[in-house]
Design an enzyme around this catalytic site. Structure first.
Site, PDB file in Angstrom:
ATOM      1  N   SER A   1       0.828  -1.206   0.000  1.00 43.83           N
ATOM      2  CA  SER A   1       0.000   0.000   0.000  1.00 43.83           C
ATOM      3  C   SER A   1       0.868   1.264   0.000  1.00 43.83           C
ATOM      4  O   SER A   1       1.869   1.334   0.719  1.00 43.83           O
ATOM      5  CB  SER A   1      -0.879  -0.019   1.261  1.00 43.83           C
ATOM      6  OG  SER A   1      -1.620   1.166   1.345  1.00 43.83           O
TER       7      SER A   1
ATOM      8  N   SER B   1      -4.500  -1.153  -0.529  1.00 42.85           N
ATOM      9  CA  SER B   1      -5.788  -0.801   0.086  1.00 42.85           C
ATOM     10  C   SER B   1      -6.973  -1.359  -0.712  1.00 42.85           C
ATOM     11  O   SER B   1      -8.093  -1.399  -0.222  1.00 42.85           O
ATOM     12  CB  SER B   1      -5.910   0.722   0.201  1.00 42.85           C
ATOM     13  OG  SER B   1      -5.724   1.307  -1.065  1.00 42.85           O
ATOM     14  N   GLU B   2      -6.710  -1.796  -1.947  1.00 42.91           N
ATOM     15  CA  GLU B   2      -7.770  -2.404  -2.771  1.00 42.91           C
ATOM     16  C   GLU B   2      -7.739  -3.933  -2.688  1.00 42.91           C
ATOM     17  O   GLU B   2      -8.270  -4.619  -3.568  1.00 42.91           O
ATOM     18  CB  GLU B   2      -7.667  -1.955  -4.233  1.00 42.91           C
ATOM     19  CG  GLU B   2      -7.860  -0.475  -4.483  1.00 42.91           C
ATOM     20  CD  GLU B   2      -9.286   0.015  -4.248  1.00 42.91           C
ATOM     21  OE1 GLU B   2     -10.141  -0.785  -3.809  1.00 42.91           O
ATOM     22  OE2 GLU B   2      -9.531   1.205  -4.486  1.00 42.91           O
TER      23      GLU B   2
ATOM     24  N   HIS C   1      -4.809   3.516 -13.640  1.00 41.67           N
ATOM     25  CA  HIS C   1      -5.486   4.804 -13.770  1.00 41.67           C
ATOM     26  C   HIS C   1      -5.131   5.381 -15.139  1.00 41.67           C
ATOM     27  O   HIS C   1      -4.811   6.550 -15.257  1.00 41.67           O
ATOM     28  CB  HIS C   1      -5.039   5.761 -12.661  1.00 41.67           C
ATOM     29  CG  HIS C   1      -5.550   5.386 -11.299  1.00 41.67           C
ATOM     30  ND1 HIS C   1      -5.267   6.125 -10.179  1.00 41.67           N
ATOM     31  CD2 HIS C   1      -6.341   4.377 -10.873  1.00 41.67           C
ATOM     32  CE1 HIS C   1      -5.849   5.561  -9.111  1.00 41.67           C
ATOM     33  NE2 HIS C   1      -6.501   4.497  -9.514  1.00 41.67           N
TER      34      HIS C   1
ATOM     35  N   HIS D   1     -12.721   6.959 -11.744  1.00 41.31           N
ATOM     36  CA  HIS D   1     -11.578   6.407 -11.022  1.00 41.31           C
ATOM     37  C   HIS D   1     -10.510   5.832 -11.967  1.00 41.31           C
ATOM     38  O   HIS D   1      -9.400   6.357 -12.021  1.00 41.31           O
ATOM     39  CB  HIS D   1     -12.115   5.339 -10.048  1.00 41.31           C
ATOM     40  CG  HIS D   1     -11.076   4.711  -9.186  1.00 41.31           C
ATOM     41  ND1 HIS D   1     -11.375   4.082  -8.002  1.00 41.31           N
ATOM     42  CD2 HIS D   1      -9.730   4.580  -9.326  1.00 41.31           C
ATOM     43  CE1 HIS D   1     -10.274   3.618  -7.446  1.00 41.31           C
ATOM     44  NE2 HIS D   1      -9.268   3.909  -8.241  1.00 41.31           N
TER      45      HIS D   1
HETATM   46 ZN   LIG Z   1      -7.347   3.299  -8.062  1.00 38.62          ZN
END
Ligand SMILES: [Zn+2]
Length: 227
Positions: free
Chosen positions: A52, A82-83, A104, A165
């Site tokens: 992370s 965190s995902e 992204h 996102h």
């Molecule tokens: Zn993301």
């Protein structure tokens, strides 16, 4: 500890190398985006994931986290991405998938911002991803709601857009997951160009199904076959 019999050196290095590749190709920036692999050892699944909030250029093999099937860290001193919940839910739903990459990338994110999915308009995307690329409803990053929205939207495809996102691509291998991300980004770029040029002609559902079927069968028999 039994888990320490496995060091997952090759898989952790693959994650480091792929992270740098994605970073250099502008598919991910800064500390955003995340990667994971499912690795089976003696009939048990383990998960090799990016840490992370670390800069990709500073991430080493030791920073890559290994978790057991219950999500407990068995190797690595860092916290996992965190995902993680989104990755784990996708692995649970899709048994044939062994690698997931969340990017992204610019054009895919542009489509996700406007709320336009990528329709069935080019062959390579349809063959590899399995059809159109849908958009998952918005939810805050790292939440269970986002994980559920992504699983719901992706259905049987290998890529999905995340509203406001980014994008996510997956595959049987890390290389195949990378291909899902590249094809999503390239198709999003084609969509943006094509919309500026004029009317978009779509490939019929019937032709798309035949194409997906051919690609899957061909892939299984001749790995190096090109079409
Ligand atoms: Zn993301």
């Amino acid at each position: 500890m039994e888990e320490m019999n496995y060091l997952f050196t090759a898989e952790r290095q693959q994650i480091v190398d792929m992270s740098l590749k994605l970073y250099r190709e502008d598919l991910i920036v800064g500390t955003w985006g995340n990667l994971s692999m499912r690795v089976n050892r003696s009939g048990t699944d383990y998960f090799v994931v990016t840490p992370s909030g670390m800069e990709y250029e500073d991430t080493t093999l030791e920073d890559v986290v290994v978790l057991d099937k219950d999500g407990r860290v068995v190797l690595g001193n860092r916290r996992p991405t965190s995902e993680l919940g989104m990755h784990m839910k996708l692995y649970e739903e899709r048994k044939e998938i062994n690698a997931i990459i969340h990017t992204h990338s610019t054009c895919a994110t542009a489509c996700a911002v406007v709320g336009i999915g990528i329709p069935m308009m080019v062959e390579d995307m349809i063959q590899h991803i399995g059809g159109n690329v849908r958009i998952a409803k918005y939810a805050l990053p790292g939440t269970r709601e986002l994980a559920e929205n992504v699983c719901h939207a992706i259905e049987d495809r290998k890529a999905v857009l995340l509203k406001n996102h980014g994008a996510l691509g997956m595959g049987e291998t890390l290389k195949a997951a990378y291909k899902s991300c590249i094809l999503t980004e390239k198709s999003a770029q084609i969509l943006i160009y094509a919309k500026n040029l004029g009317h978009i002609n779509l490939i019929s559902t019937e032709d798309a199904e035949l194409m997906v079927d051919y690609y899957r069968n061909q892939y299984g028999q001749q790995k190096d076959a090109k079409r």
